[in-house]
Scaffold this active site. Structure first.
Site, PDB file in Angstrom:
ATOM      1  N   ILE A  46       0.810  -1.213   0.000  1.00 56.10           N
ATOM      2  CA  ILE A  46       0.000   0.000   0.000  1.00 56.10           C
ATOM      3  C   ILE A  46       0.850   1.274   0.000  1.00 56.10           C
ATOM      4  CG2 ILE A  46      -1.802   1.289   1.243  1.00 56.10           C
ATOM      5  CD1 ILE A  46      -2.783  -1.280  -0.151  1.00 56.10           C
ATOM      6  N   HIS A  82      12.989  -2.110  -9.250  1.00 56.73           N
ATOM      7  CA  HIS A  82      13.208  -3.523  -8.945  1.00 56.73           C
ATOM      8  C   HIS A  82      14.559  -3.978  -9.502  1.00 56.73           C
ATOM      9  CE1 HIS A  82       8.991  -3.872  -7.712  1.00 56.73           C
ATOM     10  NE2 HIS A  82       9.337  -5.030  -7.178  1.00 56.73           N
TER      11      HIS A  82
END
Length: 150
Positions: A46, A82
């Protein structure tokens, strides 16, 4: 131990919130019930989702870009980070994490429009988690071995 917490950001955030007695602990929602890739990424982390929404998605929407363009840019930025978080510690730039994140875009189309959610969508999401991420890690392990021991 610290490197394991970095890989599981919600776990690290929950641990930190517990130590600091932080009351608002909504770091993830029911991602395990996700029937589409989009729902998974909206519920998995979130704080990151809200950051991407606030700083990338909504400004693009306000500036007249399409929803699909904004989604692709959010995934591109996520894929970049990432890859960065894997490449820098390993000292090798291979793009496996980048490709894995960018593969989420067509997979999102599959879960939304081909299987249309439901149990089949949840199975596709879990297969992508069970097969996709380990495959990327194995590619890095393979390349690491070739660089250092071949």
């Amino acid at each position: 131990m610290a490197h394991l917490l970095l890989l599981d950001v919600p776990l690290a955030l929950n641990l930190l919130a517990e130590i600091l007695c932080f009351a608002d602990r909504e770091f993830y929602r029911d991602f395990w019930n996700a029937e589409s890739i989009q729902y998974f990424w909206k519920t998995w982390n979130i704080p990151v989702h809200r950051w991407a929404l606030r700083h990338i998605f909504m400004p693009m929407m306000r500036n007249g870009y399409s929803k699909k363009s904004a989604i692709v840019v959010v995934f591109f930025v996520s894929a970049f980070f990432h890859e960065y978080l894997v490449s820098v510690p390993l000292h090798m730039f291979r793009l496996w994490a980048y490709y894995g994140m960018m593969a989420q875009i067509p997979l999102s189309f599959v879960t939304d429009h081909v299987v249309k959610g439901g149990r089949a969508g949840n199975i596709v999401v879990w297969l992508s988690l069970i097969l996709g991420q380990p495959m990327c890690i194995l590619m890095y392990v393979h390349d690491w071995y070739l660089i250092h021991y071949a």
